[in-house]
Design an enzyme around this catalytic site. Sequence first.
Site, PDB file in Angstrom:
ATOM      1  N   CYS A  42      -1.486 -11.559  -3.842  1.00  0.00           N
ATOM      2  CA  CYS A  42      -0.707 -11.328  -2.619  1.00  0.00           C
ATOM      3  C   CYS A  42      -0.621 -12.609  -1.772  1.00  0.00           C
ATOM      4  O   CYS A  42      -1.646 -13.123  -1.327  1.00  0.00           O
ATOM      5  CB  CYS A  42      -1.380 -10.201  -1.824  1.00  0.00           C
ATOM      6  SG  CYS A  42      -0.819 -10.044  -0.127  1.00  0.00           S
ATOM      7  N   CYS A  45      -2.216 -12.240   1.652  1.00  0.00           N
ATOM      8  CA  CYS A  45      -3.681 -12.262   1.552  1.00  0.00           C
ATOM      9  C   CYS A  45      -4.185 -13.691   1.397  1.00  0.00           C
ATOM     10  O   CYS A  45      -5.188 -14.064   2.007  1.00  0.00           O
ATOM     11  CB  CYS A  45      -4.145 -11.418   0.362  1.00  0.00           C
ATOM     12  SG  CYS A  45      -3.634  -9.693   0.461  1.00  0.00           S
TER      13      CYS A  45
END
Length: 93
Positions: free
Chosen positions: A18, A21
Site C-alpha cells: 500500500c 502505508c
Amino acid sequence: MIRDHKGVALVEIFASWCPHCQRMMPVVDDVKALLEGKVKVYQFDMDEYGELAESLGARSVPSFYIYKDGEQVWKHTGEIDGNVLVGKLQEYL
C-alpha cells in the site's frame, strides 16, 4: 495482547503493498520515537494478521486505533499528519 495492555497504545494495520502505508511508515516511526516509554506502538501487516485486522474492523489501510487500558477510544483510516496523531495520543495519556 492489545486489549490486555495497560496505558495508551497505538495500533496500525497496514499492507506492505500500500503506497499510503509506505508514506506513513516514517511518520509512525517518528511518533514511536517521540512518545517512547509513554505509548506502546503495535504494527500489523493486514496480509499476515488478517484475522486481527478483521476483528478490529480494518477494511482499508492504513487504519489506526488508539487504545487506553485495553479499550478502543479512537480510530482513523487513511493517511494522517504526524502532529495530529501525536496530539490524539497525548489526549489519552
